[in-house]
Design a protein around this motif. Structure first.
Motif, mmCIF file in Angstrom:
data_model
loop_
_atom_site.group_PDB
_atom_site.id
_atom_site.type_symbol
_atom_site.label_atom_id
_atom_site.label_comp_id
_atom_site.label_asym_id
_atom_site.label_seq_id
_atom_site.Cartn_x
_atom_site.Cartn_y
_atom_site.Cartn_z
ATOM 1 N N TYR A 161 0.836 -1.205 0.000
ATOM 2 C CA TYR A 161 0.000 0.000 0.000
ATOM 3 C C TYR A 161 0.876 1.263 0.000
ATOM 4 C CZ TYR A 161 -2.985 3.471 2.508
ATOM 5 O OH TYR A 161 -3.651 4.585 2.936
ATOM 6 N N VAL A 162 1.939 1.264 0.787
ATOM 7 C CA VAL A 162 2.873 2.404 0.800
ATOM 8 C C VAL A 162 3.541 2.558 -0.567
ATOM 9 C CG1 VAL A 162 5.032 3.268 1.787
ATOM 10 C CG2 VAL A 162 3.264 2.351 3.290
ATOM 11 N N HIS A 163 3.916 1.429 -1.174
ATOM 12 C CA HIS A 163 4.487 1.453 -2.528
ATOM 13 C C HIS A 163 3.489 2.076 -3.509
ATOM 14 C CE1 HIS A 163 6.263 0.016 -6.310
ATOM 15 N NE2 HIS A 163 5.075 -0.494 -6.596
ATOM 16 N N THR A 164 2.233 1.673 -3.396
ATOM 17 C CA THR A 164 1.183 2.201 -4.274
ATOM 18 C C THR A 164 1.020 3.705 -4.063
ATOM 19 O OG1 THR A 164 0.035 0.070 -4.131
ATOM 20 C CG2 THR A 164 -1.242 1.946 -4.947
ATOM 21 N N ALA A 165 1.062 4.142 -2.811
ATOM 22 C CA ALA A 165 0.918 5.565 -2.498
ATOM 23 C C ALA A 165 2.043 6.386 -3.120
ATOM 24 C CB ALA A 165 0.888 5.755 -0.987
ATOM 25 N N GLU A 166 3.257 5.869 -3.050
ATOM 26 C CA GLU A 166 4.398 6.577 -3.642
ATOM 27 C C GLU A 166 4.243 6.666 -5.160
ATOM 28 O OE1 GLU A 166 7.628 4.247 -2.254
ATOM 29 O OE2 GLU A 166 7.694 5.195 -0.256
ATOM 30 N N ARG A 167 3.778 5.597 -5.760
ATOM 31 C CA ARG A 167 3.615 5.575 -7.224
ATOM 32 C C ARG A 167 2.477 6.482 -7.678
ATOM 33 N NH1 ARG A 167 1.762 0.181 -8.425
ATOM 34 N NH2 ARG A 167 -0.334 1.082 -8.234
ATOM 35 N N ASP A 168 1.366 6.450 -6.929
ATOM 36 C CA ASP A 168 0.160 7.161 -7.361
ATOM 37 C C ASP A 168 -0.031 8.511 -6.666
ATOM 38 O OD1 ASP A 168 -0.220 4.961 -8.939
ATOM 39 O OD2 ASP A 168 -1.836 4.096 -7.721
ATOM 40 N N HIS A 169 0.960 8.907 -5.865
ATOM 41 C CA HIS A 169 1.001 10.251 -5.277
ATOM 42 C C HIS A 169 -0.177 10.547 -4.343
ATOM 43 C CE1 HIS A 169 4.179 10.823 -8.168
ATOM 44 N NE2 HIS A 169 3.349 10.590 -9.164
ATOM 45 N N PHE A 170 -0.383 9.678 -3.352
ATOM 46 C CA PHE A 170 -1.303 10.006 -2.271
ATOM 47 C C PHE A 170 -0.629 9.682 -0.944
ATOM 48 C CE2 PHE A 170 -2.456 5.590 -3.352
ATOM 49 C CZ PHE A 170 -2.512 4.973 -2.102
ATOM 50 N N THR A 171 -1.146 10.225 0.132
ATOM 51 C CA THR A 171 -0.550 10.045 1.453
ATOM 52 C C THR A 171 -1.098 8.787 2.111
ATOM 53 O OG1 THR A 171 -0.346 12.438 1.721
ATOM 54 C CG2 THR A 171 -0.157 11.081 3.715
ATOM 55 N N PRO A 172 -0.251 7.808 2.415
ATOM 56 C CA PRO A 172 -0.755 6.549 2.988
ATOM 57 C C PRO A 172 -1.058 6.681 4.478
ATOM 58 C CG PRO A 172 1.624 6.449 2.802
ATOM 59 C CD PRO A 172 1.207 7.771 2.196
ATOM 60 N N ARG A 173 -1.965 5.873 4.946
ATOM 61 C CA ARG A 173 -2.234 5.779 6.378
ATOM 62 C C ARG A 173 -1.178 4.875 7.012
ATOM 63 N NH1 ARG A 173 -7.041 7.818 8.026
ATOM 64 N NH2 ARG A 173 -8.742 8.103 6.520
ATOM 65 N N PRO A 174 -0.882 5.075 8.286
ATOM 66 C CA PRO A 174 0.117 4.229 8.952
ATOM 67 C C PRO A 174 -0.410 2.810 9.197
ATOM 68 C CG PRO A 174 -0.880 5.737 10.524
ATOM 69 C CD PRO A 174 -1.392 6.146 9.173
ATOM 70 N N LEU A 175 0.504 1.894 9.388
ATOM 71 C CA LEU A 175 0.134 0.511 9.664
ATOM 72 C C LEU A 175 -0.775 0.424 10.881
ATOM 73 C CD1 LEU A 175 0.384 -2.556 9.265
ATOM 74 C CD2 LEU A 175 2.556 -2.462 10.525
ATOM 75 N N ARG A 176 -0.504 1.246 11.899
ATOM 76 C CA ARG A 176 -1.287 1.199 13.132
ATOM 77 C C ARG A 176 -2.774 1.426 12.860
ATOM 78 N NH1 ARG A 176 -2.171 -1.447 17.390
ATOM 79 N NH2 ARG A 176 -3.268 -0.277 19.012
ATOM 80 N N TYR A 177 -3.087 2.270 11.880
ATOM 81 C CA TYR A 177 -4.478 2.547 11.538
ATOM 82 C C TYR A 177 -5.181 1.263 11.096
ATOM 83 C CZ TYR A 177 -8.572 4.585 9.239
ATOM 84 O OH TYR A 177 -9.862 4.895 8.867
ATOM 85 N N PHE A 178 -4.527 0.502 10.250
ATOM 86 C CA PHE A 178 -5.142 -0.731 9.746
ATOM 87 C C PHE A 178 -5.213 -1.797 10.839
ATOM 88 C CE2 PHE A 178 -3.641 1.412 5.922
ATOM 89 C CZ PHE A 178 -4.790 1.361 5.141
ATOM 90 N N GLU A 179 -4.222 -1.831 11.712
ATOM 91 C CA GLU A 179 -4.277 -2.752 12.840
ATOM 92 C C GLU A 179 -5.494 -2.450 13.720
ATOM 93 O OE1 GLU A 179 0.550 -3.535 13.327
ATOM 94 O OE2 GLU A 179 -0.454 -1.996 14.529
ATOM 95 N N THR A 180 -5.711 -1.164 13.977
ATOM 96 C CA THR A 180 -6.862 -0.746 14.780
ATOM 97 C C THR A 180 -8.170 -1.056 14.060
ATOM 98 O OG1 THR A 180 -5.570 1.043 15.775
ATOM 99 C CG2 THR A 180 -7.960 1.221 15.919
ATOM 100 N N MET A 181 -8.212 -0.774 12.768
ATOM 101 C CA MET A 181 -9.417 -0.996 11.974
ATOM 102 C C MET A 181 -9.817 -2.470 11.971
ATOM 103 S SD MET A 181 -9.957 0.078 7.979
ATOM 104 C CE MET A 181 -11.476 -0.256 7.080
ATOM 105 N N PHE A 182 -8.867 -3.362 11.718
ATOM 106 C CA PHE A 182 -9.179 -4.792 11.687
ATOM 107 C C PHE A 182 -9.579 -5.300 13.069
ATOM 108 C CE2 PHE A 182 -7.644 -4.855 7.421
ATOM 109 C CZ PHE A 182 -8.125 -6.019 6.857
#
Length: 393
Positions: A244-265
């Motif tokens: 997801y971070v790789h995708t964000a760098e390629r597509d120029h958007f700001t990624p959410r941190p891993l902790r966010y997804f850990e909390t979400m799941f």
């Protein structure tokens, strides 16, 4: 009332409630969840668990009561004003879950009174009600026509009179629309792309896709792409997040941190083990695509996606999408929601590529009522609005 691809409460209880005097008061997470489970379809942004995901906001569950009966519910996220912490913006994303088909004043007036009494300077909500829709064929023709620049330049294939009435009533009551030209507002998108599932078979869904999508799904299978489904185990979430971070760098958007997804799941699975799932597409041991599916009742949502730049030819993203659509159908969902699009149909607009990708599923583009603000304390609201404008919202 046509089916709304976000939350639409059953009208068995709520439909008759507005005739009486409704009372809004806090409810427990258990009461809120029981109400959600009794509905056919609710946005995951209106579940009690979502309040535990948005840790930077204070959350509360509110209920609408007709006598002793709970007839509506909403998750409210409270955002404090900088330097005015005793006041909050009360935000109900894609909610509340009430009966929007009749008069809305009896529902929203007690909400405004309760929230103002408890320190809100304004309310922001996003009624889960459609106003217009356009078929995949219409959207495709619009992109090919140089004279068509936006979805709204096309004739509507379907319009919901409830949506038009809700917009009119909100405006009359002093609510302010928060929907910019590009369709992405200060919160959640006004335009979405959805695939209707109700009454359709897997074969019908596959045949409804365009030729490129069908070819790409077959290509992924032929290349040996394997899609696995999990509940967000730590190593899988880390792999997803790296991609997801790789995708964000390629597509120029700001990624959410891993902790966010850990909390979400953790929060969503604690509420319901089948609420959220992580799809990972591997090719010869390499992770080539990953997606997140969230489901509440009959509403399945493609929430996040990531893809590798290498091996794009094996079509891992299409494989993930097809797996999620098939699982949503098998779970008895009415709709597969691909979330936001911009309404642009201009071939030169960089956003049109996302529209074209989603149109390939054969679904339909939908416009919702959008998000609206009701200032409860106009002076504080103006300070907040100025602050948000200065920081680009």
């Amino acid at each position: 009332m046509s089916y709304n691809s976000s939350s639409e409460p059953r009208r068995t209880a709520a439909g008759t409630a507005a005739a009486g005097k409704l009372v809004v008061r806090p409810i427990s997470a258990a009461e809120h969840l029981a109400f959600v489970r009794a509905q056919r379809s609710v946005s995951f942004l209106q579940t009690p668990a979502w309040g535990r995901v948005k840790t930077e906001w204070r959350s509360e569950s509110l209920g609408w009561f007709d006598g002793r009966g709970l007839v509506g519910a909403g998750l409210v996220l409270h955002r404090p004003v900088p330097r005015l912490d005793r006041f909050t913006l009360a935000y109900l994303p894609e909610g509340p879950v009430i009966d929007w088909s009749g008069e809305i004043g009896p529902w929203l007036d007690p909400l405004a009174a309760y929230l103002k009494e408890h320190g809100a300077f304004a309310i922001r909500l996003g009624p889960p009600v459609e106003t217009d829709s356009w078929s995949a064929a219409q959207v495709k023709e619009g992109i090919a026509d140089p004279d068509i620049r936006r979805l709204t330049d096309l004739p509507r294939q379907g319009g919901d009179p409830v949506g038009a009435r809700v917009s009119s009533r909100l405006k009359e009551a002093g609510w302010l629309p928060q929907n910019p030209q590009d369709g992405f507002g200060v919160g959640h998108p006004q335009f979405k792309y959805v695939v209707p599932l109700a009454g359709r078979t897997e074969d019908e869904l596959f045949r409804g896709m365009n030729q490129l999508w069908r070819r790409n799904i077959k290509k992924a299978a032929k290349e040996g792409v394997e899609v696995t489904v999990g509940g967000g185990e730590p190593e899988d979430l880390k792999a997803f997040h790296d991609l997801y971070v790789h995708t964000a760098e390629r597509d120029h958007f700001t990624p959410r941190p891993l902790r966010y997804f850990e909390t979400m799941f953790a929060a969503l699975r604690a509420e319901d083990p089948e609420r959220i799932a992580l799809y990972l597409a591997h090719h010869q041991g390499d992770l080539v695509a990953a997606t997140v599916l969230v489901r509440v009742g009959a509403h399945a949502v493609y929430s996040y996606g990531a893809s590798a730049t290498a091996k794009r030819e094996v079509r891992g993203s299409n494989a993930c999408q097809w797996a999620m659509i098939r699982d949503a159908l098998a779970a008895g969902c009415d709709v597969y929601d691909l979330r936001g699009i911009t309404p642009t149909l201009d071939a030169d607009d960089p956003h049109v590529g996302l529209v074209q990708f989603k149109v390939g599923t054969g679904g339909r583009a939908v416009r919702y009522v959008g998000e609206w603000d009701l200032p409860l304390r106009p002076m504080v609201y103006r300070v907040f609005d100025l602050y948000m404008r200065r920081r680009g919202r």
